[in-house]
Design a protein around this motif. Structure first.
Motif, PDB file in Angstrom:
ATOM      1  N   VAL A  84       5.479   5.590  -8.664  1.00 37.74           N
ATOM      2  CA  VAL A  84       4.162   5.470  -9.304  1.00 37.74           C
ATOM      3  C   VAL A  84       4.412   4.887 -10.688  1.00 37.74           C
ATOM      4  CG1 VAL A  84       3.077   7.410  -8.089  1.00 37.74           C
ATOM      5  CG2 VAL A  84       4.366   7.837 -10.181  1.00 37.74           C
ATOM      6  N   SER A  85       3.398   4.297 -11.282  1.00 39.55           N
ATOM      7  CA  SER A  85       3.569   3.800 -12.651  1.00 39.55           C
ATOM      8  C   SER A  85       3.555   4.966 -13.636  1.00 39.55           C
ATOM      9  CB  SER A  85       2.437   2.834 -12.996  1.00 39.55           C
ATOM     10  OG  SER A  85       2.650   1.619 -12.329  1.00 39.55           O
TER      11      SER A  85
ATOM     12  N   VAL B 150       0.149   0.005  -4.394  1.00 42.19           N
ATOM     13  CA  VAL B 150      -0.538   1.265  -4.667  1.00 42.19           C
ATOM     14  C   VAL B 150       0.560   2.317  -4.812  1.00 42.19           C
ATOM     15  CG1 VAL B 150      -2.139   3.017  -3.781  1.00 42.19           C
ATOM     16  CG2 VAL B 150      -2.600   0.599  -3.345  1.00 42.19           C
ATOM     17  N   GLY B 151       0.435   3.161  -5.805  1.00 45.33           N
ATOM     18  CA  GLY B 151       1.438   4.203  -6.038  1.00 45.33           C
ATOM     19  C   GLY B 151       1.426   5.242  -4.921  1.00 45.33           C
ATOM     20  N   VAL B 152       2.578   5.893  -4.771  1.00 45.14           N
ATOM     21  CA  VAL B 152       2.732   6.905  -3.710  1.00 45.14           C
ATOM     22  C   VAL B 152       1.999   8.192  -4.094  1.00 45.14           C
ATOM     23  CG1 VAL B 152       4.444   8.359  -2.543  1.00 45.14           C
ATOM     24  CG2 VAL B 152       4.958   5.954  -3.004  1.00 45.14           C
ATOM     25  N   ASP B 153       1.326   8.789  -3.138  1.00 48.96           N
ATOM     26  CA  ASP B 153       0.737  10.115  -3.336  1.00 48.96           C
ATOM     27  C   ASP B 153       0.766  10.883  -2.014  1.00 48.96           C
ATOM     28  OD1 ASP B 153      -1.268   9.013  -1.816  1.00 48.96           O
ATOM     29  OD2 ASP B 153      -2.799   9.015  -3.381  1.00 48.96           O
ATOM     30  N   ASP B 154       0.052  12.002  -1.944  1.00 47.77           N
ATOM     31  CA  ASP B 154       0.087  12.834  -0.725  1.00 47.77           C
ATOM     32  C   ASP B 154      -0.409  12.058   0.495  1.00 47.77           C
ATOM     33  OD1 ASP B 154       1.033  14.914  -2.211  1.00 47.77           O
ATOM     34  OD2 ASP B 154      -0.918  15.905  -2.438  1.00 47.77           O
ATOM     35  N   THR B 155      -1.386  11.185   0.282  1.00 49.16           N
ATOM     36  CA  THR B 155      -1.930  10.401   1.402  1.00 49.16           C
ATOM     37  C   THR B 155      -0.825   9.538   2.023  1.00 49.16           C
ATOM     38  OG1 THR B 155      -4.010  10.294   0.188  1.00 49.16           O
ATOM     39  CG2 THR B 155      -3.753   8.740   2.007  1.00 49.16           C
TER      40      THR B 155
ATOM     41  N   ARG C  92      -7.442   5.968  -4.991  1.00 52.34           N
ATOM     42  CA  ARG C  92      -6.880   7.273  -4.598  1.00 52.34           C
ATOM     43  C   ARG C  92      -7.635   7.839  -3.391  1.00 52.34           C
ATOM     44  NH1 ARG C  92      -2.899   6.950  -5.078  1.00 52.34           N
ATOM     45  NH2 ARG C  92      -2.085   5.985  -6.909  1.00 52.34           N
ATOM     46  N   ALA C  93      -8.948   7.623  -3.374  1.00 52.43           N
ATOM     47  CA  ALA C  93      -9.783   8.203  -2.314  1.00 52.43           C
ATOM     48  C   ALA C  93      -9.623   7.458  -0.978  1.00 52.43           C
ATOM     49  CB  ALA C  93     -11.245   8.189  -2.750  1.00 52.43           C
TER      50      ALA C  93
ATOM     51  N   ALA D 135       0.822  -1.211   0.000  1.00 54.55           N
ATOM     52  CA  ALA D 135       0.000   0.000   0.000  1.00 54.55           C
ATOM     53  C   ALA D 135       0.855   1.260   0.000  1.00 54.55           C
ATOM     54  CB  ALA D 135      -0.913   0.002   1.229  1.00 54.55           C
ATOM     55  N   PHE D 136       2.124   1.126   0.410  1.00 54.24           N
ATOM     56  CA  PHE D 136       3.015   2.278   0.504  1.00 54.24           C
ATOM     57  C   PHE D 136       3.908   2.442  -0.728  1.00 54.24           C
ATOM     58  CE2 PHE D 136       1.618   1.498   4.722  1.00 54.24           C
ATOM     59  CZ  PHE D 136       1.602   2.726   5.345  1.00 54.24           C
TER      60      PHE D 136
END
Ligand code: SF4
Lengths: 217, 467
Positions: B266-267, B233-238, B209-210, B136-137
């Motif tokens: 991220v891909s 899961v790709g990295v984002d602000d969350t 994403r949500a 997930a990270f």
């Protein structure tokens, strides 16, 4: 690791899809801290009529309906199985239990990933054959008492009474390890310099992966 | 060249590649627990080997630990020996360990992320199949067997082959009462328990994403139940917000450098996957399993299927055997199935957000009289403490739930928490295999909200309709 070159043996059929590692060796036996003693509890829930606990001394009643308990399959060393065999947990106790029971190879249309790997690392050979071939093998085993197979790893082929049933795939590296009984650790330690070199580079690129433990807590 | 997230993770960890594609892969983090490690430590000892990098390991006992009366110690002698063996091994080999009385102790897959020991861009392994959780990270995380545990300890590396890549895009907006667990079960229902074999599955799309990090962990946790070794899961602000300030995460200038690096996990937009499929979650209903494999799942409005309608003979037999074990008749409405036991816990659903969601359903209500036991087992000591600070323990206890100490508990019943033969359980865990929660026990996998709702109703019920 046990070497594997060629195995000729009686075939025992386990006609169930998705046989999971909990079924192969139930969790209560995973409390052991050793590597042996699991064979007696292979397929424990199916094999015995009364529930099993580790270290139990009372004799247990075998379930006469379970295939491993049928006299005609006594001494089998090849397990014939259905798809997704070994799904579920990563417990290596599953291949340990199978090997200790006397199984040297498993023939199935597909295996769960971790189980497949764990088997190879212990000298238990998982053989993937097409579904239709496996179907025919189930019929043949059913029809003929004493049905046996020969699995030739070097040739990567399976034979029944001299007849070539089909070929199977295996990574060349894994095959070498099996044929020679080599384990991964010995192989890897021979490449120590490569690992050190990688670490030096990574320390530069991503130093947070190596921050000293004391500094973290 | 455009790369998928998986390829970026893989390529950055190849130490050496052999002619047949087998790679020596470097492992950044190794999580250790009591069940799959003793034989590995024994192997090291037998050959006089040391740990390659002790600081890359982190150990905790979780599978066997008692979830009540801990002060009294462990009464089961075999469990006690296994946990003492872990303590001794960790001391001897200098492996950092969170002991049973440490507030940081918990289920290994809850503890790792909570400590920031799980970071983007890492390779993470553990002798446990649900290591997929850490994907997930934006980390490559998967379960290994005991031989591999020993190898990672001795060499910090594994010999592996590249997986194929699959992207599962989950698009749309979840309705209230529906969560990550329902998405996970629906995906497995469609893909099948072997559908992901040989793949690393990346979960993408607006619905992913949500999700919070907790939700993403639930999703990746169950990737293994679809046969995939790893979920991603790709990295984002969350992701980054979750990690800030965690004890094992970098800080100061190193944090900024790390974040800049992590954003790349991220891909790439053009990167090709070996397989892709999409699912809309707009109309997704809460899911309930009815059988003995996670793929045997229906929406809560659904009914127990009829094996006679199944064309494939092997699948028909499997379905019939499952219904027999579960004591369910074809055509039964899932909402007519009563429950004896409710278990809220496990590395799938025992994080703070899961407990909050369950507590909201339970608040001010009582567990139905027909329910013999209802357990809440927080994923870690820190989750427990956070829940108590919010008063969730009081909500559960007032409703008639038991509030326990952290551990795997009734997810696999290696400790005293287990189903009696024939008991039927609404469980937030991840496996409904025969005997998983106790010999002869019957498991139905559901979300925390759905487990809570079943506890109140005494049978399965659509949590969206209950309030
Ligand atoms: S909670 Fe269950 S699935 Fe998770 S690590 Fe523990 S036993 Fe395994």
């Amino acid at each position: 690791m046990q070497r594997f070159e060629k195995e000729t043996g009686l075939v025992v059929p386990l006609d169930r899809l998705n046989v999971d590692t909990d079924a192969i060796i139930p969790k209560q036996f995973l409390k052991a801290v050793g590597r042996t003693g699991f064979g007696a509890n292979l397929f424990d829930n199916w094999r015995y009529l009364d529930p099993g606990e580790p270290g139990q001394e009372v004799p247990r009643r075998p379930n006469p309906d379970f295939v491993l308990n049928k006299p005609r399959y006594r001494g089998a060393s090849i397990l014939l199985a259905r798809g997704n065999f070994g799904c579920g947990s990563s417990r290596e106790h599953a291949p340990w239990a199978l090997l200790e029971y006397g199984i040297r190879a498993i023939v199935a249309p597909s295996f769960a990933d971790i189980f497949y790997n764990n088997s190879l690392k212990n000298g238990l050979l998982p053989v993937v054959l097409p579904e239709a071939v496996v179907d025919r093998l189930f019929q043949a085993v059913e029809a003929e008492a004493g049905y046996s197979l020969t699995i030739d790893l070097r040739a990567q082929r399976v034979f029944a009474n001299g007849e070539d049933i089909g070929g199977f795939a295996i990574d060349p590296f894994r095959k070498e390890c099996l044929l020679n009984g080599l384990d991964d650790i010995g192989w890897t330690l021979a490449h120590e310099a490569d690992i050190r070199e990688y670490e030096v580079r990574r320390r530069r690129e991503a130093p947070w992966l190596f921050a000293p433990e004391e500094a973290r807590s | 060249m455009a790369k998928t997230l998986y390829e970026k993770l893989w390529d950055s960890h190849v130490v050496r590649e052999l002619a047949d594609g087998t790679c020596l892969i470097y492992i950044d983090r190794h999580l250790v627990h009591e069940v799959t490690s003793p034989q590995a430590f024994a192997g090291l000892r037998a050959r006089g080997r040391r740990l390659w990098r002790a600081d890359a390991n982190l150990a905790v006992a979780d599978h066997n630990v008692p979830t009540k009366d801990r002060a009294l110690g462990i009464s089961d002698p075999t469990s006690r020996l296994q946990i003492e063996t872990l303590d001794r091994n960790c001391r001897e080999f200098h492996v950092p360990l969170f002991a049973m009385d440490d507030v940081r102790q918990g289920i290994v897959h809850v503890m790792g992320p909570e400590q920031g020991a799980t970071l983007p861009g890492m390779t993470i392994v553990c002798g446990d199949s649900h290591t997929s959780t850490h994907g997930a990270f934006g980390a490559l995380a998967y379960g290994i067997g005991t031989s591999e545990v020993e190898q990672v300890m001795a060499t910090q590396c594994l010999l592996q082959k590249r997986s194929r890549t699959m992207r599962v895009r989950l698009e749309g907006t979840l309705r209230s009462g529906v969560g990550a667990k329902d998405m996970a079960l629906a995906v497995i229902g469609r893909l099948g328990t072997a559908g992901g074999t040989g793949y690393a599955i990346e979960f993408a799309g607006s619905a992913v994403r949500a999700l919070s990090m907790e939700g993403r962990m639930t999703l990746c946790n169950m990737a293994i139940e679809a046969g995939a070794r790893a979920g991603l899961v790709g990295v984002d602000d969350t992701t980054i917000a979750y990690l800030a300030g965690r004890p094992f995460a970098p800080s100061g200038a190193l944090w900024d450098r790390a974040v800049a690096d992590w954003r790349g996990y991220v891909s790439d937009a053009e990167a090709p996957f070996d397989r892709e499929w999409d699912m809309s979650v707009d109309d997704l209903a809460p899911q309930v399993t009815f059988g003995t494999s996670p793929e045997m799942v229906v929406p809560i409005e659904g009914r127990v299927p009829d094996p006679a309608a199944e064309k494939d003979p092997a699948r028909r037999d499997a379905l019939a055997a499952a219904l027999d074990y579960m004591d369910l008749r074809p055509g039964t409405a899932m909402t007519d199935v009563p429950v004896d036991v409710v278990f809220i816990g496990s590395c799938t659903n025992a994080r703070i957000e899961d407990l909050r969601a369950a507590a909201r359903v339970v608040d001010g209500r009582r567990v139905a009289p027909g329910v013999r036991r209802a357990l809440v087992v927080p994923g870690s000591g820190l989750v427990k403490r956070a829940a108590e600070a919010e008063g969730l323990d009081r909500v559960f206890i007032a409703a008639g739930f038991e509030w326990r100490e952290p551990g795997c508990s009734m997810c696999l019943a290696m400790n005293a928490d287990r189903l009696e033969s024939g008991e039927r359980c609404a469980s937030t865990s991840n496996r409904n295999f025969e005997g998983r929660q106790g010999q002869g026990g019957r498991t139905h996998l559901v979300s925390p909200q759905m487990a809570a709702a079943a506890a109140i109703a005494g049978h399965f019920v659509d949590v969206r309709r209950q309030s």
